[in-house]
Design an enzyme around this catalytic site. Structure first.
Site: not given
Length: 491
Positions: A151, A175, A178, A283, A384
């Site tokens: 995302f 893909k 969502e 990241c 994280e």
């Protein structure tokens, strides 16, 4: 409310899955669209692969110099629609307008590099490897390939893979997350204008069911992924168990070391941008700031004064420097981790919890947070956070700092701030991370270089971008030839 469609065989079509979930603006909880999400998305994937495999058979025979021509047009379309895409990214992911535009620029740069595929995928030849025998190595496409994206970068991460995959002759399936599918839907409106075989590039929605269908389908040959480490490990293990080539980028806990000889003013701004850019949801976000020697008080005070002036709010407003986190669940998790750090003995220097933004009271906002003296033997220092939280710790020497960096499970990025060339050389040589920054807060490789990651930050051999991407999306074939010397014959 729109239910998003898949893009299969060159057409927009409804998913066979009738279950949906909402796509939500994280700044105000407004529902932007509905996206298919359920077991029947597996059938969508199967249909997609069927057409993709047919398109690959045609596309792989097209000369590479012609394949890259579509990328020039795609680059133009992305450049002409930067503002449109940036607005979508901001509304569905929460980024500021500047962050959204920066992301699109990174996507465009990867398209530019992939335009050089005719040179990047050249092979090797040795004439007379033995007397009268020639040997060569050529690169050929794999077939149907796919990516599963996160995302936090709705446009950029797909372009670590897509332009290289099609330039080298493969079919490609996207893909998207969502949580942020609208950006990719818009980009596929541009892809629809390209001169590509129907079915070559496809878009399928869904969640775990569609992911598992991709991981299990025998005609999908390679999978690219970016996300958290637990999911990256799952993607890699299941994909490779099904005989696929996999590159899976995982999470991070990126350390930044500040030496006493660092330029404090420059370092402060760069570090703050690294920690709080994209609300810490990237990241390569700096997480743990390590002050060395007598730099502690000076850098701490400078960071505090700078950070407390940053404006949190809706990313579409020009004066905002940081937007919301992606979901209410993310907000609760991050605030819980802040409290965990305090419970483990950390002191809170700046508390961003319980933030209220006028006009956006329902948003997932956490203001910049600073934790000081985080315990080195507890859980938070290893976790994280993926949010706008800085952990400040102090060490006595660069050797101690490098040892701490190298003990971590992650290895995505490590940065050093210094004015000493010797210290910089030592750090870049000894720090165990795939991306190293010297007086750089976000060591994000340009498109010409691979987006490296080590240890639990990456599973695989070849990374995204640049020459690594060319190698990932091709397989080598060695040909050994002997031809009779017809010129010695008598006619």
């Amino acid at each position: 409310m729109d239910i998003l469609k898949n893009y299969i065989n060159g057409n927009w079509q409804d998913s066979l899955c009738k279950q949906t979930i909402d796509v939500v603006n994280p700044a105000n909880q407004v529902v932007l669209a509905k996206v298919p999400f359920g077991a029947d998305t597996k059938t969508d994937v199967e249909e997609c692969v069927l057409y993709a495999n047919k398109a690959y058979q045609e596309w792989s025979q097209v000369p590479v110099i012609k394949r890259v021509q579509v990328l020039y047009k795609l680059k133009t379309l992305l450049e002409e629609n930067k503002d449109v895409l940036a607005e979508i990214i901001t509304n569905e992911s929460g980024k500021t307008k500047a962050e959204s535009l920066g992301e699109i620029q990174r996507a465009i740069e990867n398209v530019e590099v992939a335009c050089g595929t005719p040179m990047l995928m050249t092979g090797d030849v040795i004439e007379d490897i033995a007397t009268g025998i020639d040997e060569m190595m050529i690169r050929q496409p794999l077939g149907v390939t796919a990516c599963i994206t996160p995302f936090n970068f709705p446009s950029m991460i797909v372009f670590w893979f897509l332009p290289y995959a099609i330039a080298t002759g493969n079919a490609f399936i996207v893909k998207p997350s969502e949580k942020v599918p609208l950006t990719m839907v818009k980009i596929f409106e541009f892809i629809d204008k390209l001169d590509l075989p129907k079915g070559l590039v496809s878009l399928v929605h869904g969640g775990k069911e569609s992911v598992d269908a991709i991981l299990e389908h025998p005609n999908i040959k390679a999978i690219s992924f970016v996300g958290s480490t637990p999911v990256a490990r799952y993607i890699y293990s299941k994909g490779t168990a099904n005989g696929k080539r996999v590159q899976a980028q995982g999470g991070a806990k990126n350390p930044v070391v500040v030496l006493p000889d660092a330029d404090i003013e420059m370092s402060t701004k760069i570090i703050a941008d690294s920690v709080y850019g994209c609300a810490g949801q990237r990241c390569l976000a700096a997480s743990t700031i390590i002050t060395v020697g007598d730099s502690k008080k000076e850098i701490k005070d400078a960071i505090y004064e700078h950070v407390k002036t940053r404006t949190t709010g809706y990313g579409g407003n020009e004066d905002v420097s940081m937007g919301p986190v992606i979901t209410p669940e993310s907000k609760n998790r991050i605030e819980g981790l802040i409290q965990k750090g305090i419970d483990e003995g950390a002191e809170i220097l700046l508390d961003g919890r319980n933030a209220t933004i006028p006009g956006y009271e329902n948003g997932n906002f956490i203001k910049p947070t600073i934790l000081e003296n985080v315990a080195l033997d507890k859980e938070l220092i290893r976790t994280e956070i993926f949010g706008p939280v800085m952990s400040l710790i102090a060490m006595s020497s660069i050797e101690e700092a490098v040892e701490f960096v190298n003990k971590g499970n992650y290895g995505n990025m490590a940065c050093l701030f210094t004015s000493s060339g010797a210290s910089a050389r030592k750090f870049r040589s000894e720090a165990n991370a795939g991306n190293i920054g010297i007086n750089i807060g976000v060591a994000a490789p340009m498109a010409q270089f691979p987006f490296s990651g080590w240890k639990d930050s990456f599973f695989g051999d070849l990374h995204g971008q640049g020459k690594h991407a060319i190698e990932f999306f091709t397989q080598t074939k060695v040909i050994i030839e002997r031809w009779p010397n017809i010129w010695s014959r008598k006619f």
